[in-house]
Design an enzyme around this catalytic site. Structure first.
Site, mmCIF file in Angstrom:
data_model
loop_
_atom_site.group_PDB
_atom_site.id
_atom_site.type_symbol
_atom_site.label_atom_id
_atom_site.label_comp_id
_atom_site.label_asym_id
_atom_site.label_seq_id
_atom_site.Cartn_x
_atom_site.Cartn_y
_atom_site.Cartn_z
ATOM 1 N N LEU A 295 9.787 -21.646 -4.271
ATOM 2 C CA LEU A 295 9.350 -20.376 -3.268
ATOM 3 C C LEU A 295 8.178 -20.273 -4.203
ATOM 4 C CD1 LEU A 295 8.910 -17.859 -2.067
ATOM 5 C CD2 LEU A 295 10.649 -16.619 -3.384
ATOM 6 N N HIS B 273 1.935 2.978 -8.819
ATOM 7 C CA HIS B 273 2.406 2.104 -9.579
ATOM 8 C C HIS B 273 3.778 0.964 -9.643
ATOM 9 C CE1 HIS B 273 -1.551 2.238 -7.759
ATOM 10 N NE2 HIS B 273 -2.296 2.898 -8.755
ATOM 11 N N ASP C 151 0.375 -1.643 -0.085
ATOM 12 C CA ASP C 151 -0.282 -0.152 -0.038
ATOM 13 C C ASP C 151 0.782 1.301 -0.347
ATOM 14 O OD1 ASP C 151 -2.453 1.334 0.530
ATOM 15 O OD2 ASP C 151 -2.502 1.103 2.258
HETATM 16 C C1 IPE Z 1 -5.690 -2.582 -0.178
HETATM 17 O O1 IPE Z 1 -5.168 -1.341 -0.518
HETATM 18 C C2 IPE Z 1 -5.394 -3.322 -1.656
HETATM 19 C C3 IPE Z 1 -4.258 -3.433 -2.265
HETATM 20 C C4 IPE Z 1 -3.388 -3.735 -1.922
HETATM 21 C C5 IPE Z 1 -4.503 -4.372 -3.456
HETATM 22 P P1 IPE Z 1 -6.351 -0.630 -0.006
HETATM 23 O O2 IPE Z 1 -5.671 1.273 -0.914
HETATM 24 O O3 IPE Z 1 -7.080 -1.043 -1.755
HETATM 25 O O4 IPE Z 1 -7.188 -0.305 0.879
HETATM 26 P P2 IPE Z 1 -7.785 0.747 1.583
HETATM 27 O O5 IPE Z 1 -9.095 1.673 0.692
HETATM 28 O O6 IPE Z 1 -6.953 1.397 1.731
HETATM 29 O O7 IPE Z 1 -8.396 0.050 2.566
HETATM 30 C C1 IPE Z 2 -1.355 -0.102 -3.238
HETATM 31 O O1 IPE Z 2 -1.171 1.927 -2.981
HETATM 32 C C2 IPE Z 2 -1.427 -0.395 -4.675
HETATM 33 C C3 IPE Z 2 -3.023 -1.324 -4.535
HETATM 34 C C4 IPE Z 2 -4.244 -0.935 -4.420
HETATM 35 C C5 IPE Z 2 -3.707 -1.618 -6.079
HETATM 36 P P1 IPE Z 2 -2.410 2.207 -3.360
HETATM 37 O O2 IPE Z 2 -2.635 2.975 -4.572
HETATM 38 O O3 IPE Z 2 -3.780 2.033 -2.300
HETATM 39 O O4 IPE Z 2 -1.950 3.572 -2.656
HETATM 40 P P2 IPE Z 2 -2.321 5.062 -1.803
HETATM 41 O O5 IPE Z 2 -2.638 4.282 -0.668
HETATM 42 O O6 IPE Z 2 -3.716 5.679 -2.775
HETATM 43 O O7 IPE Z 2 -1.406 5.495 -1.435
HETATM 44 MG MG MG Z 3 -4.058 2.909 -0.096
#
Ligand code: IPE
Ligand code: IPE
Ligand code: MG
Length: 241
Positions: free
Chosen positions: A132, A38, A21
């Site tokens: 793995l 990303h 995240d």
């Molecule tokens: C969780 O992250 C999903 C993934 C890492 C794929 P999100 O960014 O979507 O989760 P919330 O919205 O902060 O809970």
């Molecule tokens: C995690 O990073 C990747 C996915 C959920 C696909 P985010 O896209 O949620 O990035 P933040 O949390 O908004 O910074």
């Molecule tokens: Mg996120």
């Protein structure tokens, strides 16, 4: 401090699950579009897989795209899917070479065809690898997975193939997407958020949770080692004394 040196190789987690995240925030901090975050998250995945392989961790699961993530702006979803295709395509030769088996959990049918094709190809090319196992959770949510399992079991009960009295933990787990993979010993979430966001709810019943403020694109081997060291300092009691 040499974090890697301090890891006890006899007490490695058998399975580490990761909620990657913070990509969007990482990009925002640099005045860029979310997708830039990303793109830069791919390197963190590569480093983590490499570190796990070197240490001898046998299972890694990455939360890459949740059921709820479909509700993001269409442009972000599309670009994420393209990035996924590209990343799988580019990383597969390395996975093959390093003896890594790729697996996928989630509603794979819901992914764009191009993505499914690339994924199927990578799954086939790595299926006999044993060093793995790297599982990617794509269009995954734990509630979806559990409901899916319940539906299959209900059908089998209806067809007389399962006696409801026989339904126990072991049987239920057979119908989860993760069957065959041990439950995570350690769950890591980056970016400082203190929540699970619908990830492996059944499987993390007794997992150790590790939260780090590091944003996913900044996550490196040393952060992975730090999480394992923290895990190794804990006492797991599983409800006993
Ligand atoms: C969780 O992250 C999903 C993934 C890492 C794929 P999100 O960014 O979507 O989760 P919330 O919205 O902060 O809970
Ligand atoms: C995690 O990073 C990747 C996915 C959920 C696909 P985010 O896209 O949620 O990035 P933040 O949390 O908004 O910074
Ligand atoms: Mg996120």
């Amino acid at each position: 401090m040499d974090f890697k040196q301090n890891i006890n190789k006899n007490k490695l987690p058998k399975h580490i699950a990761i909620i990657m995240d913070g990509n969007g925030r990482w990009a925002k901090q640099r005045g860029k579009e979310r997708i830039f975050g990303h793109e830069n998250g791919v390197k963190a995945v590569r480093e983590t897989v490499e570190a796990a392989g070197e240490l001898g961790v046998r299972n890694l699961t990455f939360y890459a795209f949740s059921t709820e993530n479909w509700c993001r702006p269409q442009k972000e979803v599309e670009t994420l899917m393209e990035l996924l295709v590209k990343a799988i395509h580019n990383e597969t030769p390395e996975l093959v070479e390093k003896g890594v088996k790729l697996a996928a959990i989630g509603d794979i049918e819901s992914l764009p065809e191009k993505c499914r094709k690339e994924l199927d190809d990578a799954l086939a090319k790595t299926k006999d690898n044993t060093r793995l196992t790297v599982t990617v959770a794509l269009s995954y949510s734990s509630q979806w997975e559990i409901l899916n399992a319940v539906k299959i079991i209900a059908r089998e009960v209806k067809d007389g193939k399962i006696n409801p009295e026989e339904i126990d933990k072991k049987m239920f787990q057979r119908f989860l997407q993760t069957h065959g993979v041990p439950d995570p010993d350690l769950l890591i979430r980056t970016s400082g958020e203190l929540r699970i966001s619908n990830f492996l709810l059944w499987q993390i019943a007794y997992s150790e949770l590790y939260f780090t403020p590091v944003l996913w694109p900044d996550f490196r081997k040393k952060h992975f080692y730090q999480a394992i060291l923290d895990y190794q300092r804990r006492e797991r009691r599983f409800g006993k004394t």
